[in-house]
Design an enzyme around this catalytic site. Structure first.
Site, short mmCIF file in Angstrom:
data_model
loop_
_atom_site.label_atom_id
_atom_site.label_comp_id
_atom_site.label_asym_id
_atom_site.label_seq_id
_atom_site.Cartn_x
_atom_site.Cartn_y
_atom_site.Cartn_z
N ASP A 1 52.24 37.06 41.14
CA ASP A 1 50.80 37.36 41.16
C ASP A 1 49.96 36.14 40.78
O ASP A 1 50.48 35.16 40.23
CB ASP A 1 50.54 38.53 40.19
CG ASP A 1 49.47 39.48 40.71
OD1 ASP A 1 48.58 39.03 41.45
OD2 ASP A 1 49.54 40.67 40.36
N ASP B 1 44.88 45.61 46.64
CA ASP B 1 44.96 46.59 45.56
C ASP B 1 44.33 47.92 45.98
O ASP B 1 44.39 48.90 45.23
CB ASP B 1 44.23 46.07 44.30
CG ASP B 1 45.14 45.21 43.43
OD1 ASP B 1 46.34 45.11 43.74
OD2 ASP B 1 44.64 44.65 42.44
C1 GLA Z 1 47.21 42.71 40.22
C2 GLA Z 1 48.05 43.21 41.38
C3 GLA Z 1 48.49 44.62 41.11
C4 GLA Z 1 49.25 44.68 39.81
C5 GLA Z 1 48.41 44.12 38.69
C6 GLA Z 1 49.19 44.02 37.40
O1 GLA Z 1 45.99 43.36 40.19
O2 GLA Z 1 47.35 43.10 42.58
O3 GLA Z 1 49.27 45.11 42.16
O4 GLA Z 1 50.45 43.96 39.93
O5 GLA Z 1 47.91 42.83 38.99
O6 GLA Z 1 48.44 43.57 36.36
#
Ligand code: GLA
Length: 713
Positions: A442, A509
């Site tokens: 991420d 997301d």
């Molecule tokens: C980001 C990602 C999510 C998740 C969160 C965890 O927002 O896009 O899918 O992994 O971080 O904190």
């Protein structure tokens, strides 16, 4: 000359026609006269493509040749008295090295103290990529401001499409008319970004997914970038891009060189789908391309930061029962990470939550026949972490000022060797200590005031981007069995630079299925569906509060890298059975969905979206009719299916659970499929299409087309 040279017949390729005539040599770089699709046969017969040719543009556009448009190279020299003239170059051609798949042009400007190398390569799928290398041979320092790769565009490409977006809303298309002047799209986030341009496409008037001539550009780079379209009364239109360099970011000492990212161009006479198909074909040729995309369950939206072993075991058990192949433990497993305010940077398993480490959960998951995946965000640090307390100076910042926090976090300066090594060793240690098959990588904040301390606070976005690639490449080499996903608050780091190194991306997301339909549709403009993480989430979407049926949620995820984000411990037995049916359906169609050609047939009804995948050999196709909202008419939708074998007959059948209730009593779905058991010729399906009646809003109707065993008469 043509590049690539006419070859054996095959897929059409983006071809450029270069003017290398002796009288044009002297102090002139080759001119690109034309850029467009050339089918090998056409090129072979006529000598050059029979299309419009304008004045063209030099391989590197310079002010000195009466180009009053934005120069493709911008920079100046300092620290060497008498060399201030280097801001204006006039390169002299040295050499052209042309092979079938690669063209290399070298040139020098002795007065400016610069050497130039330009590379053009043709890629599988018919794309063309180019990059420049500039070398400083003169005294003092050459301060580089910009270096871009630019192609001429035919005059009749008069409309421009690119993308914008936000968190939970990536890749919204935007369009406008091309006019005289410069259109510049800059990405300054240190990553392509949630609102990034992704691709910029010039097209003939009214071009669409299936129609029109298009020429598109993408910058294969995970840092800052720029996309440019410029039209001038004299030169016509040009299209290009490159890396966006911040002030003082690249300063070349004598003997040093800068190589731009690859700038990738594609063209099609069959609208946006043709262009998307060229990108997908290239991605499918990459060594890192996933040969097989397992069905995933990611626990993020199920448990958030609340890691409770017995609950996770229950979710894993239920995941295995419905056919999941990979279980991913998301954020929250490492030291001090009970919410998003602390812990980033402390990459060791938190004994408070996982007293026996990750091995018990990994073993449980593997014992159920699934792979085990883990979340990291290696480039980041929370001020509330052991790492930051020990090394507050390890962040990217300008001078002593701490950049504004975003999601309570800062960015580590990976251009510093000791920081890079520390992060590398920590991640490597975790991956070596537990049986990890998969990493979700991420990157949840933009690079802001991203200077590097040891460099006096000078911008380090480029250095950081290169350090990210080096970090990922080294970990890939150390852990060759691991698959990698690129995530950045959803789809904020999706580009061909990262796709060369990963097997999957987290598309967004936003897991609300209705919103997802649009995000996935437009992300496929660049990315093949097998990369696009698409998860079935809870009945009521966390992001929007909207409720959708399981069928709508699952059919929305079906075409991508199928997964689940829903807390299965709350699902009923019936829901689990239905979900298992969707997982099985995905597995049945996966070989087709992840190798075929993406088609997005056009429809006159704004309440309906059509998309599908057609097998490369035309033997099979799966189409989705997505009823987004109430239609204004009762006429239903005609779906034209491109890419079938014209002479072959096809059987059409509904796929997946079909709700036969129509919206009005007078219109019912035929029992077996849109043509109710009658085989139809490919040519007819391509031109007249098949008909699907108006459906209820928020339903997906799936049609499977299969070449009849014996062709019909
Ligand atoms: C980001 C990602 C999510 C998740 C969160 C965890 O927002 O896009 O899918 O992994 O971080 O904190």
């Amino acid at each position: 000359m043509l590049f690539p040279p006419p070859g054996p017949s095959g897929a059409p390729r983006l071809t450029v026609e270069l003017d290398l005539r002796p009288d044009a040599r002297g102090d002139m770089l080759p001119r690109i006269l034309w850029a467009g699709v050339a089918a090998p046969d056409e090129v072979g017969r006529s000598g050059y493509p029979s299309t419009f040719r304008g004045p063209g543009v030099p391989l590197l556009g310079e002010h000195a040749h009466e180009l009053f448009t934005r120069p493709h190279l911008r920079g100046h020299r300092t620290g060497a008295p008498g060399s201030d003239a280097a801001w204006s170059t006039r390169f002299v051609l040295e050499d052209v090295e042309a092979a079938d798949e690669r063209l290399v042009v070298t040139a020098t400007d002795d007065a400016a103290g610069l050497g130039l190398t330009t590379e053009l390569e043709t890629l599988p799928g018919g794309l063309l990529r180019g990059r420049h290398t500039i070398r400083s041979t003169g005294p003092g320092s050459y301060v580089l401001t910009g270096l871009e790769v630019v192609l001429p565009a035919p005059d009749d490409l008069v409309e421009l499409l690119d993308f914008t977006g936000r968190h939970e809303g990536e890749r919204t298309p935007q369009r406008h008319e091309v006019t005289d002047g410069l259109w510049l799209r800059e990405g300054r986030e240190g990553r392509p970004g949630l609102g990034g341009a992704t691709v910029a496409v010039l097209g003939s008037r009214g071009f669409g997914t299936r129609t029109g001539t298009v020429l598109g550009v993408h910058v294969a780079w995970s840092g800052n970038s720029c996309f440019r379209v410029e039209r001038s009364p004299d030169l016509g239109t040009t299209l290009g891009g490159g890396e966006l360099l911040q002030p003082g970011e690249v300063v070349l000492a004598q003997g040093e060189a800068y190589t731009s990212p690859w700038v990738v161009f594609g063209a099609s006479d069959e609208g946006l789908d043709g262009l998307a198909g060229a990108f997908h074909a290239y991605e499918r040729s990459l060594p890192a391309h996933p040969a097989h995309q397992p069905v995933v369950l990611n626990v993020w939206e199920a448990v958030w930061f609340d890691h409770d072993l017995s609950r996770l075991h229950e979710i894993a058990d239920r995941a295995a029962r419905v056919g999941v192949e990979r279980f991913v433990l998301d954020d929250g497993w490492f030291h001090g990470r009970r919410d998003d305010t602390a812990g980033l940077g402390d990459w060791w398993v938190d004994p408070d939550v996982w007293p026996e480490g990750l091995t018990p959960i990994a073993d449980h998951v593997r014992g159920l026949g699934m792979q085990f995946g883990l979340w990291f965000e290696p480039e980041m640090v929370n001020p509330d972490s052991e790492l930051y307390r020990a090394h507050p100076d390890w962040i990217l910042s300008t001078g002593s000022r701490v950049p504004q926090l975003h999601r309570h976090q800062l960015v580590l300066d990976l251009s510093r060797e000791e920081v890079w090594q520390h992060v590398h060793d920590r991640v490597h240690a975790v991956l070596s200590s537990a049986p990890v098959d998969y990493v979700k990588w991420d990157h949840n904040r933009e690079l802001l005031e991203a200077g590097s301390g040891p460099r006096g606070g000078a911008s380090a976005v480029r250095a950081q981007t290169l350090a990210f690639y080096r970090l990922l490449d080294s970990l890939r080499e150390l852990h060759p069995g691991i698959d990698w996903e690129s995530c950045a608050s959803g789809g904020g780091r999706i580009d061909l630079g990262v796709l060369e190194r990963t097997q999957r991306v987290w598309t967004s997301d936003m897991t609300d299925a209705l919103a997802r339909q649009h995000i996935q549709r437009w992300t496929t403009q660049l990315v093949a569906p097998e990369y696009l993480g698409a998860h079935v989430s809870a009945p009521v979407a966390h992001q929007s509060g909207r409720r959708f049926t399981l069928d709508f949620r699952a059919a929305t995820a079906l075409f991508g890298a199928f997964g689940i984000e829903w807390d299965l411990s709350t699902a009923t037995e019936d829901e689990l059975d239905a979900l298992a049916g969707w997982v099985a359906l995905h597995k049945r169609f996966r070989p087709l969905l992840h190798s075929g050609r993406v088609v997005r047939p056009e429809t006159a009804d704004p309440a309906v979206l059509l998309h599908g995948v057609v097998a490369a050999d035309g033997s099979e196709a799966l189409l989705a009719h997505v009823q987004l909202d109430e239609s204004a008419s009762n006429r239903g939708t005609v779906v034209r299916v491109p890419g079938l074998v014209a002479d072959a007959a096809y059987d059409l059948a509904w796929a997946g659970p079909v709700d036969h209730r129509a919206v009005s009593r007078s219109v019912a779905l035929p029992e077996t499929g849109p043509t109710d058991g009658v085989a139809v010729r490919g040519a007819v399906l391509g031109t007249r299409g098949c008909w699907i009646p108006r459906r209820r809003p928020e339903t997906v109707t799936l049609v499977h087309l299969r070449r009849a065993r014996v062709d019909g008469q």
